[in-house]
Structures are given as structure tokens and as C-alpha cells.
Enzyme design. Sequence first.
Site, PDB file in Angstrom:
ATOM      1  CG  HIS A 350      42.241  49.709  49.859  1.00 57.73           C
ATOM      2  ND1 HIS A 350      43.472  49.313  50.473  1.00 57.73           N
ATOM      3  CD2 HIS A 350      42.015  49.051  49.092  1.00 57.73           C
ATOM      4  CE1 HIS A 350      43.395  48.275  49.809  1.00 57.73           C
ATOM      5  NE2 HIS A 350      42.349  48.037  49.035  1.00 57.73           N
ATOM      6  CB  ALA A 351      46.385  50.625  45.515  1.00 53.51           C
ATOM      7  CG  HIS A 380      48.917  43.288  42.643  1.00 55.39           C
ATOM      8  ND1 HIS A 380      49.253  42.348  43.474  1.00 55.39           N
ATOM      9  CD2 HIS A 380      47.462  43.532  42.891  1.00 55.39           C
ATOM     10  CE1 HIS A 380      47.501  41.914  43.685  1.00 55.39           C
ATOM     11  NE2 HIS A 380      46.456  43.099  44.114  1.00 55.39           N
ATOM     12  CD  GLU A 381      45.603  47.572  42.628  1.00 52.64           C
ATOM     13  OE1 GLU A 381      45.105  47.401  42.134  1.00 52.64           O
ATOM     14  OE2 GLU A 381      45.871  47.318  44.298  1.00 52.64           O
ATOM     15  CG  HIS A 384      43.545  43.655  39.902  1.00 49.84           C
ATOM     16  ND1 HIS A 384      43.308  42.585  39.669  1.00 49.84           N
ATOM     17  CD2 HIS A 384      44.041  44.106  41.119  1.00 49.84           C
ATOM     18  CE1 HIS A 384      43.798  42.124  41.092  1.00 49.84           C
ATOM     19  NE2 HIS A 384      44.181  43.299  41.474  1.00 49.84           N
ATOM     20  CD  GLU A 408      43.654  40.600  44.904  1.00 48.68           C
ATOM     21  OE1 GLU A 408      45.037  40.573  45.125  1.00 48.68           O
ATOM     22  OE2 GLU A 408      42.513  41.452  44.407  1.00 48.68           O
ATOM     23  CG  HIS A 510      37.886  39.492  54.768  1.00 43.02           C
ATOM     24  ND1 HIS A 510      39.274  40.524  55.735  1.00 43.02           N
ATOM     25  CD2 HIS A 510      38.155  40.232  53.622  1.00 43.02           C
ATOM     26  CE1 HIS A 510      39.843  41.099  54.812  1.00 43.02           C
ATOM     27  NE2 HIS A 510      39.283  40.700  54.146  1.00 43.02           N
ATOM     28  CE1 TYR A 520      41.590  38.705  49.135  1.00 45.67           C
ATOM     29  CE2 TYR A 520      40.335  37.693  50.786  1.00 45.67           C
ATOM     30  CZ  TYR A 520      40.704  38.651  49.691  1.00 45.67           C
ATOM     31  OH  TYR A 520      39.737  39.916  49.377  1.00 45.67           O
TER      32      TYR A 520
END
Length: 611
Positions: A350-351, A380-381, A384, A408, A510, A520
Site C-alpha cells: 500500500h503506497a 500524490h505521495e 506528502h 491528503e 474505519h 477525507y
Amino acid sequence: MKFASTALAALAAGLSFGVAAPAFAEDAPSYPETAQGAAQFVAAAEKDLFDFSVDNARINWVNYTYLTDDTDALAAQSNGLLTEKQVAYAVEAAKFSKLPGLDADVSRKLGILRQGIVLPAPTTPGAAAELSAISTRLASTYGKGRGTLDGKEVNGSDIEAEMGNLTHTPAEFAEMWTTWHDNVGKPMKGDYVKMVGIANQGAKELGYADVGAMWRSGYDMTPEQFSAETQRLWEEVKPLYLALHTYVRHKLNEKYGDAVQPKTGPIRADLLGNMWAQEWGTIYPLVAPKGAGDLGYDIGDLLKAQGRTPIDMVKAGEGFYSSLGFAPLPETFWKRSMIVKPADREVICHASAWDVDNKDDVRIKMCTKVDSGDFVTIHHELGHNYYQRAYNKQPFLYLNGANDGFHEAIGDFIALSITPQYLVQIGLLDKTKVPSADKDIGLLLRQAMDKVAFLPFGLLIDRYRWGIFDGSIQPADYNKAWTKMRLDYQGITPPAARGDDGFDAGAKFHVPGNTPYTRYFLARILQFQFYQAACKQAGWKGPLHRCSFYGDKKVGENLNKMLEMGMSKPWPEALKAFTGTPQMSAKPMLDYFAPLKKWLDEQNKGEKQGW
């Protein structure tokens, strides 16, 4: 996508199953309950947590990239110690938080420490152990969950994929949906009720009315103000969602007929391609407008045609940020990141993006494939990582996003920038292959099927739990309230009547995982606000969804002003630093999808909107 920060708040979010007894070591120093004592306590806590977090991050990195029984044990031990520290510091911070004469910086840090654990354990003997046992059982119940298809058991990841398989019949979708909710959610209801009671006691010891109020207290406003703010944002985007809902319902009615999906009213939840009806992108083929939506190219095919490797893909992502004026990634990033799946060991694919030493040891962990999805994920990553680097001069407790939606949203808004124009600029797409404007509606509809469809779901998960935590939703009404809220916000209904003894909400990870979810929803709103601000600063004049600000140093300079603040200031100040306004707004999202909204309204003429 997940990011891993060694900052306290981010770690707490990642360790929501961890519950430890709130007890300091016997030789821990005590501080006088004065403003000066509070400052001394905060300084000591920051140093201890900073030092511990580096070792903890390294241990977790090794565990995630070398999965063995031994690394599992080391990670469990380290994470348990961290959770114990978090609970202990939260309890101690609560003692100082109401003192008169506190320095504003100390007061802010005390608040962060108080919110450092998602599920607080009370000091009652045995309560922490019971809460930990319940949390573990809830996680296990979910992890072992099974539904059925044609009467045969199917595990969680497989049944999730099958819900998006459009070859199934409505009866098969209904079977998978019903058995998953019955088998996974219903058995955990008793444990969840107990957990709520114990955790609420813990929240009260920390000075909060209940756990929900504690979660809402991390947004630089009162819990009541935050509830109103998120509802305001929802009201802004609701007309767009209603237009999408009406159009999709019509298409499903055409596909399945009145007996399965009526022309009016709510949409049957199991027909939307996702177990929780949270994103609808997998049913796009059923709703796609004729002749639109085909890009005419695939990013993965373009990459392969040029012989690009996963490393090349990450270099391209780095190039986007470098074009904005950000410094290149450190050499250690390339030596220590896991960019492709190792052939010789088990890893978590999982990235995620990591900040290991709170300074410059940033990394990504991916099992990168040369395809379109991973090209977007890389951009995207890295968002961060660049955020983490920007705020690395802040004190430990401020090493995080301005609020939990920001981190995010940064990665999301950069990913929005992967437009055809950007692909031309980096030499991946031939200028003559840029799709014409007649493709835009299909492309926007495909985006909306995920980003717009998600909004009410992103909002209601926590609003439902806030009601449970404050007692306005009682155990006898758990299922009734959940089904009603899903109808009120999403306009969906179960494929069959649901019993009052069930706990359908527990079938979403969740909820048993106690992961706050409003972040989110906020990220979906904020990403468009950031994107529009960048496009305006770049002087973009065309349709917002076609904007590229690649290469604009001014945008990078302004963005860095927000990123480097970390969590040191209330989030409205951080938002204003980049967008010029301290208020979150859904208007940029509406501007982005404006051509689609106009088109949807035309398609929906004569259709009854709402449910």
C-alpha cells in the site's frame, strides 16, 4: 493514500487500535501546576517524543518493508510504547490545559497532546486492558470478515472487487452486500457498545464531553462550530451531488428496470459498484455519454512506449515539484525508498510517504507498476514528502498538516494537475494528441463519479459516530439511524430491509478501526481550493479542469509559505497564506465541475431530483 509522519498527531491516527494504560514511569519528573510548569512539561514531552519517534519510524519502516514474525514483534512493542506515552502525556496535558496565564504556544501544544490518542482509555483499573482487548477483537472481526457469492464464501478484498464487476446480476450484488453487512457488522455490535462507554470515560478525563467532541476539537474551533462548518460545506456542494445522483439513477433504471431500480427515490446501494457506495467510478461504463470520455491515450501506454521505469516515474514526479522551485529530493530518498516490490521478501505494498527523522529523511514505499494509476499516485505521495520537508524546522508537535485534511489535499491537488498539457510539457504526450474539448464532459463525469459521489459519505461516517458518542443515537437504534443517515445524505437504500439488531456501519473498516473520517471529506474540498488558487496565481485563463501550473515558481513560493507553517498556526491562517482566504469553500470544486453540472442539468430535464 496513507502517509507516515513521525509527528505525534499523525502517528496517533495510524495507531487507533493501540490502547495503553495511562501511566508514566515511576521516575518520571513532575511539574508544578503553573504556567511555567506547563511550559517545562511541554518542552520535556516534545524532546521525549521527538527522540522516540525516530526509532519508532525506523522500526516500522523495517517492518513494512521486511515482513517477518520478528519485525512484527518489534513493531508491536515499539508502537505499544508509543501509545502508552501518548495516553500518559494526554492525561498530564489535561491537568495543565485550564491553568490561567498560559503562553499561547504552550496552550496550543497542550491541546495537541490531549488529542494525541484517538481512543482514550480512562484511568480506572483494568479499563485500558479491556479497551485494548475490545479494539483488537473489532479489528479481528473485520479482518476475518466474509461475505458470499452464489453461496460460496468470499473474503473482504475479493468481495470488494466483485462489487465492481458489472457482469453480476442485481441478485448477486444484493447477496454480496447483505451477507457482508450481516457477517461483519452484526457480530461486533456488542463490543462496539462497550467500547463507546469506556472510551467516553477516557475522553471525559481529558476534559472533553465525549470522544466525538474530542475528535472535533482538533480544528481550531469549538466542536459545535466544526459541525456547523462541515455542514455548510456540504450544503454548498449538495446541488452538484443531487444532479449526479439523478443522472446515475436514471442510467441504472435504464440498465436494470423499474423492479430493480425505480425511476424516482433513492438508489439501491449495492448497484453503485462499491460495497459502501462511497465512490461510483467502477460503474462509469454504465453511465458514460456516447462518444465522450475517451482520452485517446493512456499514460501507462505512453510510459511503456518510451521505456520509462518506475524510477523514471518518480523522477518525473520530483520534476513537477522542482519546476515549482522546490529543492531536489535528498540522495537518501533514492537510496532508502522502496519504489518497486522486492522479489525476495514480503512487504506491505500500500503506497505511503514517510518522514523518518523529522528532518530530511523522507521516503516513499510503493510497489510501483508502469501504469497510469501509479503515475498519479507518485505525484500524490511526493506531495506528502514535500509537505514534510517544508515544515521540518517546526517544533515536534507542529510537524503535521494545518489540519488533518491538509496533508491528503496537498497530494490530491498536485495529482489534479496531471492534465494533457502537463504531459506535453514533460515530453510524454505529443501535442497533436491532446484531446479536444468534446471529450471534457466524459472526463469530468468520470472524475465526479469518485470525487463528488464521495462527499456525503465522507461527511456522514463521523456525524453518525458523533451521535453514538454523545448518546443521541442509542444502541437499539444503531442500524435504524445508520440507514436513515445514508438515505438523508447519500440518497441510497439497502437492497433489503435491515434488522434493528444489526450494525451495518461496522462493515466499513474505519468504524471498527476508530479512524476519524471527516479528514477525507475536507481533503476532497480543499484540493480544489488549492488547485484553483495555484491556477489563478499562474495566470491560467482556460477551463479550470485543463489548468497546468507546471513550471510556475511563483506558485511554488506561495505554496511553500503555507506548507512550512505545518501545524504551528490555526488552519485558517495556513489556508489564507496560499489561497488568500481563511475560509474553506466548495466553490472551486463547483467551478471545476461547472461544465458537467450544466450538462447534467440538461440530461436531467423531466427527471424528479432528490428522494
